[in-house]
Design an enzyme around this catalytic site. Structure first.
Site, PDB file in Angstrom:
ATOM      1  N   ASP A 174      40.080  22.811  32.729  1.00  0.00           N
ATOM      2  CA  ASP A 174      39.162  23.951  32.817  1.00  0.00           C
ATOM      3  C   ASP A 174      39.946  25.262  32.952  1.00  0.00           C
ATOM      4  O   ASP A 174      39.361  26.345  32.984  1.00  0.00           O
ATOM      5  CB  ASP A 174      38.123  23.775  33.930  1.00  0.00           C
ATOM      6  CG  ASP A 174      38.726  23.603  35.304  1.00  0.00           C
ATOM      7  OD1 ASP A 174      39.968  23.587  35.417  1.00  0.00           O
ATOM      8  OD2 ASP A 174      37.958  23.491  36.281  1.00  0.00           O
ATOM      9  N   GLU A 219      38.171  17.686  41.139  1.00  0.00           N
ATOM     10  CA  GLU A 219      38.974  18.250  42.224  1.00  0.00           C
ATOM     11  C   GLU A 219      38.375  17.927  43.582  1.00  0.00           C
ATOM     12  O   GLU A 219      37.147  17.946  43.738  1.00  0.00           O
ATOM     13  CB  GLU A 219      39.047  19.780  42.075  1.00  0.00           C
ATOM     14  CG  GLU A 219      39.719  20.239  40.792  1.00  0.00           C
ATOM     15  CD  GLU A 219      39.798  21.760  40.685  1.00  0.00           C
ATOM     16  OE1 GLU A 219      39.421  22.472  41.650  1.00  0.00           O
ATOM     17  OE2 GLU A 219      40.239  22.231  39.626  1.00  0.00           O
ATOM     18  N   LYS A 240      38.548  14.257  35.108  1.00  0.00           N
ATOM     19  CA  LYS A 240      39.276  14.713  36.303  1.00  0.00           C
ATOM     20  C   LYS A 240      38.336  15.552  37.160  1.00  0.00           C
ATOM     21  O   LYS A 240      37.563  16.352  36.617  1.00  0.00           O
ATOM     22  CB  LYS A 240      40.510  15.528  35.910  1.00  0.00           C
ATOM     23  CG  LYS A 240      41.270  16.107  37.121  1.00  0.00           C
ATOM     24  CD  LYS A 240      42.674  16.553  36.779  1.00  0.00           C
ATOM     25  CE  LYS A 240      42.778  17.907  36.137  1.00  0.00           C
ATOM     26  NZ  LYS A 240      42.265  19.001  36.983  1.00  0.00           N
ATOM     27  N   GLU A 276      48.802  19.529  42.803  1.00  0.00           N
ATOM     28  CA  GLU A 276      49.127  20.887  42.366  1.00  0.00           C
ATOM     29  C   GLU A 276      49.625  21.706  43.557  1.00  0.00           C
ATOM     30  O   GLU A 276      48.942  21.825  44.583  1.00  0.00           O
ATOM     31  CB  GLU A 276      47.883  21.549  41.741  1.00  0.00           C
ATOM     32  CG  GLU A 276      48.164  22.956  41.259  1.00  0.00           C
ATOM     33  CD  GLU A 276      47.131  23.476  40.258  1.00  0.00           C
ATOM     34  OE1 GLU A 276      46.160  22.764  39.933  1.00  0.00           O
ATOM     35  OE2 GLU A 276      47.324  24.618  39.796  1.00  0.00           O
ATOM     36  N   ASP A 319      38.399  17.811  32.178  1.00  0.00           N
ATOM     37  CA  ASP A 319      38.002  18.288  33.511  1.00  0.00           C
ATOM     38  C   ASP A 319      36.492  18.380  33.658  1.00  0.00           C
ATOM     39  O   ASP A 319      35.812  19.003  32.821  1.00  0.00           O
ATOM     40  CB  ASP A 319      38.559  19.700  33.747  1.00  0.00           C
ATOM     41  CG  ASP A 319      39.890  19.694  34.472  1.00  0.00           C
ATOM     42  OD1 ASP A 319      40.258  18.655  35.057  1.00  0.00           O
ATOM     43  OD2 ASP A 319      40.562  20.739  34.439  1.00  0.00           O
TER      44      ASP A 319
HETATM   45  O1  KIV Z   1      42.724  22.969  34.418  1.00  0.00           O
HETATM   46  C1  KIV Z   1      43.908  22.619  34.322  1.00  0.00           C
HETATM   47  O2  KIV Z   1      44.627  22.966  33.385  1.00  0.00           O
HETATM   48  C2  KIV Z   1      44.454  21.770  35.366  1.00  0.00           C
HETATM   49  C3  KIV Z   1      45.926  21.601  35.422  1.00  0.00           C
HETATM   50  C4  KIV Z   1      46.554  22.820  35.965  1.00  0.00           C
HETATM   51  C5  KIV Z   1      46.338  20.395  36.172  1.00  0.00           C
HETATM   52  O3  KIV Z   1      43.725  21.258  36.171  1.00  0.00           O
END
Ligand code: KIV
Length: 309
Positions: free
Chosen positions: A84, A158, A156, A225, A127
């Protein structure tokens, strides 16, 4: 389905199929595995786990469109993340908070199509954007289905403890999940900025507990991260079933990820200290990506001394 008919198929037709040749066969009319060069097997979860077990570094880059995804794949990048971060690098937003599920679906679709057309082998992660999974595990499932049907192999999300039920719920329903701890950009306003996380003993212990709980809930990968190298190194050894992918988290993770525009030297703001511009000394984007793959594999990137912590 032949490669040429695959190009004209609808998203729904093609997206639910894994990358060509994943696993032992290619059911229901996906691209024939025979069309894949023998030396390049599609990346799968078992393969990623095997790489972790054998100590072979996993490479990941973000990509947001068909061409960059295909070039990254050809350069040998094993995992493509439709991050994202596209909100910041493609849409000009000031954070990832404004990215919508529809935007993620669109870019996942583009990347997936690029990989399919190039007969790519990369593992595709997408994401779940802010607001698409926080409310309930049911909402998370509906959002994840959108991304999986656009071609993602894994989603993914968070966050730590509060995501455990959601992770379990998705995994039980056949959706591989990558967790993300440390600096979680979707909560940048709550964190007070893009800062290193897990620096104090208490914060490190809490992050460690959350990482173990996420593995136990079924997360098959964990992005770390901006966390101290010693913490991510310890977690990498401890989490046997969940390879860690670091960004600003030091050298000793199972793999590394960078935002595409950063590693191509296109960060228009202040480049984070841990990033390297791989275009320096390269003659092409593909050359820069190949240099990144080499540097991650041989351990010359990242360099712990160039981190902020
Ligand atoms: O959104 C993204 O690019 C990420 C990476 C920084 C791991 O989550």
């Amino acid at each position: 389905m032949t490669p040429s008919s695959a190009n004209t198929a609808t998203t729904a037709d093609t997206a639910s199929a894994p990358a060509a040749g994943n696993g032992s066969g290619s059911p229901y009319g996906t691209l024939p595995p025979a069309s894949m060069p023998a030396s390049r097997k599609p990346i799968s979860l078992p393969r990623l786990r095997e790489m972790h077990t054998q100590g072979e570094k996993i490479t990941m880059l973000t990509a947001y469109d068909a061409t960059f995804a295909a070039v990254a794949d050809a350069a040998g990048v094993e995992c493509i993340l439709v991050g994202d971060s596209l909100g910041m690098v493609c849409q000009g937003l000031s954070s990832t908070v404004g990215v919508t599920l529809e935007t993620m679906r669109h870019h996942t679709d583009c990347v997936s199509r690029g990989l399919r057309r190039a007969q790519g082998t990369a593992w595709l992660i997408s994401d779940l954007p802010f607001g698409s999974y926080q409310e309930s595990k049911e909402l998370a499932l509906r959002s994840a289905v959108v991304l999986m049907q656009a071609g993602a192999h894994m989603v993914k999300l968070e966050g730590g403890g509060w995501t455990l039920d959601t992770v379990r719920f998705l995994v039980e329903r056949g959706i591989p999940v990558c967790a993300h701890l440390g600096l979680t950009p979707q909560t940048v306003h709550a964190l007070g900025g893009y800062r290193v996380q897990g620096k104090t003993e208490v914060a490190a212990a809490s992050l460690r507990r959350e990482a173990h709980a996420l593995q136990d809930a079924g997360a098959a990968m964990l992005v770390l991260e901006m966390v101290p190298a010693a913490l991510s190194a310890a977690l990498t050894l401890e989490l046997a079933r969940c390879p860690t992918i670091g960004i600003g988290a030091g050298l000793d993770t199972a793999g590394q990820v960078l935002v595409l525009h950063d590693m191509l030297g296109m960060n228009l703001g202040k480049m984070p200290k841990f990033v390297r511009n791989f275009m320096e000394g390269a003659h092409s984007v593909r050359g820069a990506m190949e240099a990144y793959v080499r540097a991650v594999k041989d351990g010359s990137f990242p360099v712990n001394a160039s981190h902020a912590w």
